[in-house]
Design an enzyme around this catalytic site. Sequence first.
Site: not given
Length: 211
Positions: A19-22, A86
């Site tokens: 995943g990512n930090r969005s 994102a």
Amino acid sequence: MLVTAGATREPLDPVRYLGNRSSGRMGFALAAAAREAGAEVVLVTGPAALATPRGVERVEVERAEQMHEAVMARIEGADLFIGAAAVADYRPAQEAPEKIKKGSGPLTLTLEPTPDILRAVAARRPRPFVVGFAAETTDLLEHARAKLRDKGLDLVAANRVGPGRGLEVERNSLEVLAAEGEPVSLPEQPKEDLARALIALVAERLEAGGR
Ligand code: CTP
Ligand code: CA
């Protein structure tokens, strides 16, 4: 209009994902601002701990592939598309059916590309007015201009990301670029205000006859 928001999750095994930090906050704020401005809004979002803006239709997805399908199934007839999600650029080539067990040495993952939703929407004919984001850690305007040109966007909203910037924070600033003219700077402010300013810019262009 259709807006994408949040991070996608690309499963690795039944309990893990990439995943990512969005947080989804900018996309949700854009959906709310567009609704306030009178648009009929569909918000296609990855998992986000945010309330659905009043009057907005929310479609929840997890993976980039599902976000792509959800967008393509609803894009027909839309006047405006904003890609604020994102989206993972890569996903694990294999999703393990059982939990991956810990070994003694390093673990190597093979990743494969996901569909570029923004590019796919911009390639449609007829197509909506298309706004993309460009999240960059360096050379903001250069990278943003390249994305605008390369994906054939109408507008690109460029934002600096990095520790304490852009993602997981409440405020942000944007440089908005079109194929012609100088970039418009939207100074640092809460994402809700920034979203209203960006929607106002987009509305101006749409009323002036699109692209
Ligand atoms: N985007 C998308 N689908 C993807 C990847 C990105 O729709 N699979 C959209 C994002 O929502 C954003 C824009 O493309 O509006 C740019 O995303 P960004 O990650 O900044 O650029 P990329 O084109 O993916 O290039 P890179 O990550 O290499 O900078
Ligand atoms: Ca990317």
